[in-house]
Design an enzyme around this catalytic site. Structure first.
Site, PDB file in Angstrom:
ATOM      1  N   GLU A 165       0.728  -1.186  -0.225  1.00  0.00           N
ATOM      2  CA  GLU A 165      -0.001  -0.142  -0.114  1.00  0.00           C
ATOM      3  C   GLU A 165       0.713   1.384  -0.085  1.00  0.00           C
ATOM      4  O   GLU A 165       0.813   2.170   0.902  1.00  0.00           O
ATOM      5  CB  GLU A 165      -1.039   0.193   1.358  1.00  0.00           C
ATOM      6  N   GLU A 377      -5.132  -8.541   0.590  1.00  0.00           N
ATOM      7  CA  GLU A 377      -5.851  -8.292   2.175  1.00  0.00           C
ATOM      8  C   GLU A 377      -7.510  -7.984   1.720  1.00  0.00           C
ATOM      9  O   GLU A 377      -7.766  -7.329   0.678  1.00  0.00           O
ATOM     10  CB  GLU A 377      -5.332  -6.973   2.463  1.00  0.00           C
TER      11      GLU A 377
HETATM   12  C1  BG6 Z   1      -4.225  -2.083   5.386  1.00  0.00           C
HETATM   13  C2  BG6 Z   1      -2.901  -2.337   5.691  1.00  0.00           C
HETATM   14  O1  BG6 Z   1      -4.566  -0.656   5.201  1.00  0.00           O
HETATM   15  O2  BG6 Z   1      -5.289  -2.367   6.227  1.00  0.00           O
HETATM   16  C3  BG6 Z   1      -2.843  -3.209   7.083  1.00  0.00           C
HETATM   17  O3  BG6 Z   1      -2.009  -3.123   5.009  1.00  0.00           O
HETATM   18  C4  BG6 Z   1      -3.921  -2.392   8.001  1.00  0.00           C
HETATM   19  O4  BG6 Z   1      -1.627  -2.945   7.773  1.00  0.00           O
HETATM   20  C5  BG6 Z   1      -5.297  -2.977   7.496  1.00  0.00           C
HETATM   21  O5  BG6 Z   1      -3.864  -2.915   9.378  1.00  0.00           O
HETATM   22  C6  BG6 Z   1      -6.492  -2.447   8.162  1.00  0.00           C
HETATM   23  O6  BG6 Z   1      -6.407  -1.331   8.301  1.00  0.00           O
HETATM   24  P1  BG6 Z   1      -6.954  -0.577   9.932  1.00  0.00           P
HETATM   25  O7  BG6 Z   1      -6.900   0.583   9.981  1.00  0.00           O
HETATM   26  O8  BG6 Z   1      -8.337  -1.095  10.008  1.00  0.00           O
HETATM   27  O9  BG6 Z   1      -6.100  -1.369  10.767  1.00  0.00           O
END
Ligand code: BG6
Length: 476
Positions: A165, A377
């Site tokens: 990201e 993800e």
């Molecule tokens: C992504 C990242 O942006 O989303 C992760 O790669 C992150 O590291 C995940 O934890 C979820 O985001 P958040 O802010 O809900 O923890």
């Protein structure tokens, strides 16, 4: 009913800073995050990743749970500061050993390791020396670090993600001041930092090939696909402007090695375009031909509406409290703004829940770039409750992932080549801006401050995903 390819990689993901803890153990150096979390007021209730969920000491237990679930791939990141405590120079053998153990443990169970080279934790020494990604010097240090990983782990690791990201760590670092280095609205630097990151990615990809590896390499992008508010042409244009500036700015460089033309013109007029040499252009183009997939982190979609010149500014407040309705509309005056989508529900953190958006983005990547896709993800952050007998009934998470997998299977059915799907995350872990209250895992981690047990408990979603994997997604 739902079809996934025979060798589909059912996976789950994590990142070093968010799970490992042991922040000063076995020769590890300080990262920008180790530093940032110590500045008062920067993180939710001052939370740090000093201990996180102690994966550093419990990796065997965690990977055994992955094996029990039947995971086909585990995506994790390497902490640069464990390999090179000060960013370059002498290798810290203890760091190599730790990741070798993780990789071996995965392979022992037939789990394909998928390695992210950089998931945001930058050696603080490089920040002190030359402000990290603000200087082009980062490129050589990043490539040296990446080459070290290829050399040591290249035979056992077949899947590599250069940067996680890039769009998010640079936006939060230089535009909204929520991540290190905590700068606000430094647009000129934001685009230059991104250009350096693109070069770091590209040169690492080229180095991987020059070293003779034929594995899979690419970057992971936080993709927020967009819909025009309606058929008013001015709103359709606002979607186009949004995509050029917020999506294609990264995707086009990874896939074509070229910046989107209209967005570059816009930034030039504003005087914030990056300095790009002819040599840089050639490197980006050469590397674009070498990537094997587009890595996508998908959490939500957005709506685009025309935003007048005196309209809303880009930097509204993000919901970091988990109290619905506290996020603000953001936008770029004169181009677009992103109002709420009235057709979609949201999470407690105001993130829209849009499974069809996943089909939409896969289709878009397939037609625009003709590249295979790795969903690196996707998942639901929620307040989970530990019930009696250590049960966690996270039906909402099952529902969320199920709908997204149906949408993914639709994309596959419509011709998209999807290689892997990694949920975020396997165990609960640190959410950068939300501490430990926002949970994503299949495995609950009891961070009870009194007992400090850090015990692991399987949530209902654990058993559900296990069955999904067993049936290769037929039984969603
Ligand atoms: C992504 C990242 O942006 O989303 C992760 O790669 C992150 O590291 C995940 O934890 C979820 O985001 P958040 O802010 O809900 O923890």
């Amino acid at each position: 009913m739902y079809k996934f390819p025979k060798d589909f990689l059912w996976g789950s993901a994590s990142a070093a800073y968010q799970i490992e803890g042991a922040y000063n153990v076995d020769g590890k150096g300080m990262s920008n995050w180790d530093h940032f979390v110590r500045i008062p007021g920067k993180t939710f209730k001052g939370t740090t990743g000093d201990i996180a969920v102690d994966h550093y000491h419990r990796y065997k237990e965690d990977i055994a749970l992955m094996a029990e679930m039947g995971l086909k791939t585990y995506r994790f990141s390497i902490a640069w500061t464990r390999i090179f405590p000060t960013g370059n120079g002498e290798i810290n053998q203890k760091g190599i050993e730790f990741y070798q153990n993780i990789i071996d443990e995965c392979l022992k169970y037939g789990i394909e390791p998928m390695v992210t080279i950089f998931h945001w934790d930058l050696p603080q020494a490089l920040v002190d020396q030359y402000n990290g990604f603000e200087s082009e010097k980062i490129v050589d240090d990043f490539v040296n670090y990446a080459k070290t990983l290829f050399k040591v782990f290249g035979k056992s690791v077949k899947y590599w993600i250069t940067l996680n990201e890039q769009n998010i760590f640079t936006s939060l670092g230089w535009l909204t001041a929520q991540h290190p280095p905590g700068k606000f609205d430094d647009q000129k630097m934001f685009y230059q930092v991104n250009h350096h990151a693109f070069l770091a990615h590209a040169k690492a990809v080229l180095a991987y090939r020059e070293m003779g590896f034929d594995g899979m390499i690419g970057a992971s992008f936080a993709y927020t696909p967009s819909y025009a508010l309606d058929c008013n042409p001015i709103n359709a244009m606002s979607k186009m402007n949004y995509d050029d500036l917020k999506n294609y700015w990264w995707l086009d460089v990874y896939a074509y090695g070229e910046y989107p033309i209209a967005a570059m013109k816009y930034l030039e007029k504003k005087g914030v375009a990056p300095v790009v040499s002819q040599e840089d252009k050639e490197i980006l183009k050469k590397a674009a031909k070498e990537i094997n997939f587009m890595g996508v982190n998908y959490y939500q979609s957005c709506v685009c509406e025309y935003n007048p010149l005196d309209g809303v500014t880009p930097y509204g407040t993000m919901n970091t409290t988990g109290k619905k309705g506290s996020a603000q509309v953001t936008g770029v005056p004169g181009l677009y703004k992103n109002p709420q989508n009235q057709y979609l529900k949201t999470t407690d953190w105001d993130w829209t829940i849009d499974p069809l958006g996943l089909t939409y983005l896969c289709r878009e990547i397939t037609s625009r770039y003709r590249l295979p896709i790795i969903i690196s993800e996707n998942g639901l952050g929620a307040f989970d409750k530990l019930e009696s007998e250590n049960k966690i009934h996270d039906i909402y998470r099952i529902e969320y992932i199920r709908e997204h997998l149906k949408a993914l299977s639709q994309a596959i059915d419509e011709g998209c080549e999807v290689l892997a799907y990694c949920t975020w995350s396997f165990t609960d872990l640190l959410s950068w801006l939300n501490g430990y209250q926002k949970r994503y895992g299949f495995v609950y981690v009891d961070r009870n401050e009194e007992t400090g047990s850090l015990s692991r408990y399987k949530k209902d979603s654990f058993y559900w995903y296990k069955e999904v994997i067993e049936t290769n997604g037929e039984k969603l």
